[in-house]
Design a protein around this motif. Structure first.
Motif, PDB file in Angstrom:
ATOM      1  N   TRP A  77       0.688  -1.329  -3.835  1.00  0.00           N
ATOM      2  CA  TRP A  77       2.103  -1.073  -4.074  1.00  0.00           C
ATOM      3  C   TRP A  77       2.590  -2.031  -5.159  1.00  0.00           C
ATOM      4  O   TRP A  77       1.895  -2.983  -5.512  1.00  0.00           O
ATOM      5  N   PRO A  85       4.245   3.002  -3.989  1.00  0.00           N
ATOM      6  CA  PRO A  85       2.840   2.867  -4.384  1.00  0.00           C
ATOM      7  C   PRO A  85       2.715   2.894  -5.911  1.00  0.00           C
ATOM      8  O   PRO A  85       3.459   3.598  -6.595  1.00  0.00           O
ATOM      9  N   ARG A 121       6.483  -2.125   1.929  1.00  0.00           N
ATOM     10  CA  ARG A 121       5.255  -1.367   1.655  1.00  0.00           C
ATOM     11  C   ARG A 121       4.683  -0.788   2.946  1.00  0.00           C
ATOM     12  O   ARG A 121       4.920  -1.286   4.037  1.00  0.00           O
TER      13      ARG A 121
END
Length: 344
Positions: free
Chosen positions: A259, A191, A253
């Motif tokens: 992200w 992230p 992700r």
């Protein structure tokens, strides 16, 4: 006595839904993996993910599982054995998650008489969800169970010359005999907030793709994005790749928060649509082939590429148990051991 603890991510004990659920529970409840308040993490992981994801993840593990066991575990054990042959100090292997615990690895070294231990996370680039969580776990265990042990941490080794040489050689061995149009460097995603949280300058990170390429910034010591970008640049330079024939992307992700971009799957899709017919892909955030490389990239990625019109999709293996990579790790050990000896 000095000792070395190699640490990798980990794996379920088997590709069964039960074992995968147990593994995912430990992994995803780590506050440095899903960095939200405990109540929210518990609700997300135990209330949603562990009730929906284990079966699908188990099916994915079943696709890549070897007769000897988890590829990541098997390859890490082979690498450990090669490093052990190159150094004069006990070497143990542990995983951050799963049954091969860091506590067991430390205990193995302590039982052999080690009082000075160098921890060596098998991640070339630093990230909160990889290197940092290992360092924090080691500190907790040492304080509680091994107070007589002195720990030396290993900084990210993404720009070591010997590492770049070996990584470049491993990629070049494939590319030299390959007719390709584009090389994709795919790193595990994190992230965007992880990058900001790791910013020791407290605000210099702009997440605009520019500060990553400024040389000499102290924030780069813990900036995962910078370290990935520089890994790609150094390898491309070593291999003589031309601008426009390679790029950096991020995979794996989870959730809906922003992200790191560009995303690997969407880039593969876009390039297929744009007419790229021959792609090679390498995953330098991983030193051992695992679910993310063998299933997500080699299977899912290839399927996306072919669906979009691509023809040849070549996945370049991780460094795994290469002799020259074991030599890089042994060099790091010897540098530490020599420096320790000089200061005594």
């Amino acid at each position: 006595m000095k000792g070395i603890l190699l640490v990798n991510l980990g794996s379920p004990d088997s590709p069964s839904p039960k074992d995968v659920k147990k593994y995912l529970g430990e992994f995803l409840m780590d506050e440095r993996v899903i960095d939200v308040p405990l109540w929210a993490r518990t609700l997300l992981v135990k209330g949603i993910i562990l009730n929906t994801r284990p079966k699908a993840s188990a099916a994915a593990y079943q696709k890549i599982w070897w007769d000897e066991g988890s590829p990541l575990i098997v390859l890490s054990e082979r690498l450990k054995d090669k490093v052990q042959k190159k150094v004069d100090y006990p070497v143990a292997l542990a995983m951050r998650y799963g049954s091969m615990t860091i506590k067991k690895g430390l205990q193995e070294l302590v039982d052999k008489g080690c009082t000075e231990i160098k921890t060596l996370p098998l991640y070339p680039q630093f990230a909160m969800a990889t290197t940092e969580t290992i360092d924090v776990k080691v500190d907790e265990l040492v304080a509680e169970f091994f107070p007589e042990v002195t720990i030396t941490r290993t900084p990210a080794f993404y720009k070591r010359e010997d590492y770049i040489n070996v990584l470049s050689k491993s990629i070049g061995e494939v590319l030299n005999d390959l007719d390709y149009e584009h090389v994709l460097f795919s790193y595990h995603g994190v992230p965007e907030r992880h990058i900001r949280k790791s910013d020791i300058t407290n605000g210099n990170c702009k997440m605009n793709g520019k500060c990553c390429f400024k040389m000499g910034s102290e924030q780069h010591e813990f900036c995962y994005r910078h370290q990935c970008e520089i890994t790609t640049i150094n390898v491309a330079k070593k291999l003589g790749l031309k601008n426009g024939t390679y790029s950096t992307t991020f995979q794996s992700r989870l959730g809906f928060d922003p992200w790191l971009q560009p995303y690997t799957d969407r880039t593969i899709e876009r390039m297929g649509k744009e007419g790229i017919k021959k792609m090679a892909i390498v995953t330098p955030a991983f030193v051992s082939d695992c679910l993310e490389t063998l299933e997500e990239i080699a299977m899912e990625g290839e399927e996306i590429f072919h669906e979009m019109g691509g023809e040849e999709f070549t996945v370049i293996p991780c460094l795994n148990e290469r002799d020259d990579f074991a030599e890089v790790l042994s060099n790091m050990v010897e540098e530490w051991a020599t420096s320790k000896t000089k200061t005594m």
